[in-house]
Motif scaffolding. Sequence first.
Motif, PDB file in Angstrom:
ATOM      1  N   LEU A   1      12.302  11.747 -23.404  1.00 27.84           N
ATOM      2  CA  LEU A   1      11.863  11.476 -22.357  1.00 27.84           C
ATOM      3  C   LEU A   1      10.996  10.098 -22.675  1.00 27.84           C
ATOM      4  O   LEU A   1      10.126  10.044 -23.800  1.00 27.84           O
ATOM      5  N   PHE A   2      11.084   8.934 -21.757  1.00 27.75           N
ATOM      6  CA  PHE A   2      10.124   7.830 -21.970  1.00 27.75           C
ATOM      7  C   PHE A   2       9.085   7.505 -20.875  1.00 27.75           C
ATOM      8  O   PHE A   2       9.469   7.957 -19.716  1.00 27.75           O
ATOM      9  N   ALA A   3       7.877   6.974 -21.383  1.00 32.58           N
ATOM     10  CA  ALA A   3       7.022   6.941 -20.059  1.00 32.58           C
ATOM     11  C   ALA A   3       6.166   5.636 -20.519  1.00 32.58           C
ATOM     12  O   ALA A   3       5.962   5.141 -22.046  1.00 32.58           O
ATOM     13  N   THR A   4       5.758   4.944 -19.600  1.00 32.36           N
ATOM     14  CA  THR A   4       4.819   3.756 -20.173  1.00 32.36           C
ATOM     15  C   THR A   4       3.507   3.852 -19.146  1.00 32.36           C
ATOM     16  O   THR A   4       3.563   4.458 -18.108  1.00 32.36           O
ATOM     17  N   VAL A   5       2.418   3.410 -19.804  1.00 31.91           N
ATOM     18  CA  VAL A   5       1.031   3.585 -19.192  1.00 31.91           C
ATOM     19  C   VAL A   5       0.349   2.258 -19.277  1.00 31.91           C
ATOM     20  O   VAL A   5       0.617   1.727 -20.341  1.00 31.91           O
ATOM     21  N   GLU A   6      -0.572   2.090 -18.377  1.00 34.33           N
ATOM     22  CA  GLU A   6      -1.096   0.711 -18.535  1.00 34.33           C
ATOM     23  C   GLU A   6      -2.253   0.747 -19.586  1.00 34.33           C
ATOM     24  O   GLU A   6      -2.611   1.856 -19.672  1.00 34.33           O
ATOM     25  N   ARG A   7      -2.373  -0.182 -20.293  1.00 32.23           N
ATOM     26  CA  ARG A   7      -3.378  -0.264 -21.596  1.00 32.23           C
ATOM     27  C   ARG A   7      -4.614   0.287 -21.082  1.00 32.23           C
ATOM     28  O   ARG A   7      -5.457   0.982 -22.143  1.00 32.23           O
ATOM     29  N   ALA A   8      -5.209  -0.253 -19.851  1.00 32.64           N
ATOM     30  CA  ALA A   8      -6.668   0.197 -19.452  1.00 32.64           C
ATOM     31  C   ALA A   8      -6.592   1.314 -18.951  1.00 32.64           C
ATOM     32  O   ALA A   8      -7.697   1.795 -18.502  1.00 32.64           O
ATOM     33  N   ASN A   9      -5.419   2.186 -18.737  1.00 31.05           N
ATOM     34  CA  ASN A   9      -5.494   3.617 -18.208  1.00 31.05           C
ATOM     35  C   ASN A   9      -5.451   4.624 -19.091  1.00 31.05           C
ATOM     36  O   ASN A   9      -4.678   5.134 -19.371  1.00 31.05           O
ATOM     37  N   VAL A  10      -6.810   4.838 -19.819  1.00 28.07           N
ATOM     38  CA  VAL A  10      -6.829   5.793 -20.938  1.00 28.07           C
ATOM     39  C   VAL A  10      -6.867   7.127 -20.420  1.00 28.07           C
ATOM     40  O   VAL A  10      -6.048   7.875 -21.296  1.00 28.07           O
ATOM     41  N   PRO A  11      -7.229   7.545 -19.230  1.00 29.57           N
ATOM     42  CA  PRO A  11      -6.923   8.961 -18.844  1.00 29.57           C
ATOM     43  C   PRO A  11      -5.667   9.255 -18.719  1.00 29.57           C
ATOM     44  O   PRO A  11      -5.088  10.575 -19.278  1.00 29.57           O
ATOM     45  N   SER A  12      -4.549   8.526 -18.415  1.00 23.78           N
ATOM     46  CA  SER A  12      -3.148   8.560 -18.253  1.00 23.78           C
ATOM     47  C   SER A  12      -2.592   8.714 -19.887  1.00 23.78           C
ATOM     48  O   SER A  12      -1.605   9.451 -20.171  1.00 23.78           O
ATOM     49  N   GLN A  13      -3.141   7.804 -20.561  1.00 20.58           N
ATOM     50  CA  GLN A  13      -2.543   8.194 -21.996  1.00 20.58           C
ATOM     51  C   GLN A  13      -2.919   9.201 -22.516  1.00 20.58           C
ATOM     52  O   GLN A  13      -2.422   9.806 -23.405  1.00 20.58           O
ATOM     53  N   ARG A  14      -4.232   9.983 -22.029  1.00 18.55           N
ATOM     54  CA  ARG A  14      -4.347  11.403 -22.765  1.00 18.55           C
ATOM     55  C   ARG A  14      -3.435  12.268 -22.185  1.00 18.55           C
ATOM     56  O   ARG A  14      -3.260  13.238 -22.934  1.00 18.55           O
ATOM     57  N   VAL A  15      -3.087  11.942 -20.749  1.00 17.68           N
ATOM     58  CA  VAL A  15      -2.135  13.065 -20.299  1.00 17.68           C
ATOM     59  C   VAL A  15      -0.902  13.220 -21.116  1.00 17.68           C
ATOM     60  O   VAL A  15      -0.423  14.388 -21.444  1.00 17.68           O
ATOM     61  N   VAL A  16      -0.358  11.815 -21.465  1.00 14.67           N
ATOM     62  CA  VAL A  16       0.902  11.981 -22.197  1.00 14.67           C
ATOM     63  C   VAL A  16       0.864  12.362 -23.568  1.00 14.67           C
ATOM     64  O   VAL A  16       1.830  13.182 -24.041  1.00 14.67           O
ATOM     65  N   ALA A  17      -0.258  12.138 -24.120  1.00 16.45           N
ATOM     66  CA  ALA A  17      -0.766  12.603 -25.552  1.00 16.45           C
ATOM     67  C   ALA A  17      -0.607  14.085 -25.636  1.00 16.45           C
ATOM     68  O   ALA A  17      -0.091  14.916 -26.403  1.00 16.45           O
ATOM     69  N   ARG A  18      -1.242  14.743 -24.319  1.00 16.71           N
ATOM     70  CA  ARG A  18      -1.558  16.227 -24.651  1.00 16.71           C
ATOM     71  C   ARG A  18      -0.176  16.893 -24.059  1.00 16.71           C
ATOM     72  O   ARG A  18       0.066  17.974 -24.680  1.00 16.71           O
ATOM     73  N   ALA A  19       0.516  15.903 -23.570  1.00 15.97           N
ATOM     74  CA  ALA A  19       1.993  16.665 -23.285  1.00 15.97           C
ATOM     75  C   ALA A  19       2.911  16.688 -24.227  1.00 15.97           C
ATOM     76  O   ALA A  19       4.254  17.062 -24.389  1.00 15.97           O
ATOM     77  N   GLY A  20       2.314  15.711 -25.362  1.00 20.74           N
ATOM     78  CA  GLY A  20       3.405  15.838 -26.641  1.00 20.74           C
ATOM     79  C   GLY A  20       4.002  14.467 -26.817  1.00 20.74           C
ATOM     80  O   GLY A  20       4.677  14.173 -27.662  1.00 20.74           O
ATOM     81  N   PHE A  21       3.887  13.466 -26.030  1.00 20.83           N
ATOM     82  CA  PHE A  21       4.518  12.100 -26.176  1.00 20.83           C
ATOM     83  C   PHE A  21       3.572  11.415 -27.140  1.00 20.83           C
ATOM     84  O   PHE A  21       2.618  11.624 -27.470  1.00 20.83           O
ATOM     85  N   ARG A  22       4.574  10.560 -28.101  1.00 19.74           N
ATOM     86  CA  ARG A  22       3.729   9.756 -28.988  1.00 19.74           C
ATOM     87  C   ARG A  22       4.127   8.321 -28.811  1.00 19.74           C
ATOM     88  O   ARG A  22       5.427   7.807 -28.288  1.00 19.74           O
ATOM     89  N   PRO A  23       3.330   7.418 -29.225  1.00 22.54           N
ATOM     90  CA  PRO A  23       3.587   6.140 -28.988  1.00 22.54           C
ATOM     91  C   PRO A  23       4.622   5.431 -29.785  1.00 22.54           C
ATOM     92  O   PRO A  23       4.906   5.846 -30.595  1.00 22.54           O
ATOM     93  N   VAL A  24       5.334   4.489 -29.006  1.00 18.60           N
ATOM     94  CA  VAL A  24       6.689   3.973 -29.756  1.00 18.60           C
ATOM     95  C   VAL A  24       6.545   2.383 -29.316  1.00 18.60           C
ATOM     96  O   VAL A  24       5.877   1.964 -28.629  1.00 18.60           O
ATOM     97  N   GLU A  25       6.987   1.760 -30.527  1.00 21.64           N
ATOM     98  CA  GLU A  25       7.019   0.313 -30.159  1.00 21.64           C
ATOM     99  C   GLU A  25       8.309  -0.349 -29.287  1.00 21.64           C
ATOM    100  O   GLU A  25       9.358   0.153 -29.609  1.00 21.64           O
ATOM    101  N   VAL A  26       7.975  -0.976 -28.084  1.00 16.19           N
ATOM    102  CA  VAL A  26       9.151  -1.165 -27.289  1.00 16.19           C
ATOM    103  C   VAL A  26       8.853  -2.585 -27.011  1.00 16.19           C
ATOM    104  O   VAL A  26       7.685  -2.984 -26.590  1.00 16.19           O
ATOM    105  N   ALA A  27       9.984  -3.475 -26.945  1.00 13.53           N
ATOM    106  CA  ALA A  27       9.659  -4.984 -26.551  1.00 13.53           C
ATOM    107  C   ALA A  27       9.316  -5.151 -25.283  1.00 13.53           C
ATOM    108  O   ALA A  27       8.737  -6.431 -24.976  1.00 13.53           O
ATOM    109  N   ASP A  28       9.997  -4.397 -24.398  1.00 11.31           N
ATOM    110  CA  ASP A  28      10.257  -5.143 -22.953  1.00 11.31           C
ATOM    111  C   ASP A  28       9.366  -4.168 -22.056  1.00 11.31           C
ATOM    112  O   ASP A  28       9.814  -3.689 -21.101  1.00 11.31           O
TER     113      ASP A  28
END
Length: 366
Positions: free
Chosen positions: A325-352
């Motif tokens: 599963l893939f998800a994108t989050v705005e850099r300024a949206n810290v609460p949403s970043q916490r949501v995906v992290a708590r759900a087990g998602f990990r940061p990845v490097e994507v160019a586009d």
Amino acid sequence: MTDTGAKRAAEAVEQAMTGAARVLRTGAERDWDAVTAGRLEWSCRATAEHLTRALFGYAGQLAGRGRHMDAYAPCTLVVDDGTDPAGLIGVLETVGALLTAALRATPPRVRAFHPFPHRSANREGFAAMGVAEVLLHTHDIAEGLGLPYEPPGELAEFALMRIFPEVRPGPAPWPTLLWATGRAGLPGREPVADWLWSNNLVLPAGRLTLEGVTPAAAADLAAGGDGGFDWVEGGPYEGTREAAAMTLKAYETGVHRPEFGLFVLVRKEDERAVGGMGFHGPPEEDGRTEIGYDLAPSARGNGYATEALRALAAWALARPDVRSLFATVERANVPSQRVVARAGFRPVEVADVGPEGELLAYELRA
């Protein structure tokens, strides 16, 4: 407050039954036992008796308020031997009235057992199945008796947009419904041999229920309506409406897969909708699909998004066709970043994922 969803569902069944009875009465003097109903193997009488049992069963399931979630209620309707066609039409009108009464009385979030394909349906699903049963089997009987019959297109569309979500709309709803159920050809499309209608998928998610959005609900949401849901203050938020428009476009172009569409997050304690979550489309060849979500502002900060994302991710990754599963989050949206992290998602490097690094990318693998 008027329950417009119940009113619309009941009126659709009522209109379908009224039109059916009017046509069938013109053939009531015929021998319904001696004539086969259209392309079916049943006689016209057997087809009508099947229709009485179907409508009676749908009414009983709704009246049971979800008490029967593993199978149909263990009862049925039997028409007395010797009942003539006129009497049989009267029975059809009676069970049609029972179904309309059950639809008017059933709250919107109640579900009851039906096998196709996720083992439950809500009142709109049962209404759509009732309408489809009436239209299609009236067509079968009328064809066998040589009677002209063409129901209003909006009734066929009512069924198509609720229980045939993967059927691309055709030039007109009634010929499309006949094609989708193997009863007629449709220019430019292969004949249909096997078919099943499809009620929406519902997933439990802790304090929430994730309810799959039908094309009918998506059209209403995209047009500024509520989609048949009771929303908390500030909902539905703009992301949910945009996702509904994407769902509707996928349906209209024939690429919609409802299990990879939009879900509305409904809070169990008060049955109010708090947000939307879903996929940007079915998995690609490598098994990856993108997921997105939003919440009404008044529902944020309660952990709802995390619970819903965990449940939807677990359901998706348990499927053989989904590997990540893939998800994108705005850099300024810290609460949403916490949501995906708590759900087990990990940061990845994507160019586009956006200009100047505005978006951060996350992945969750099976």
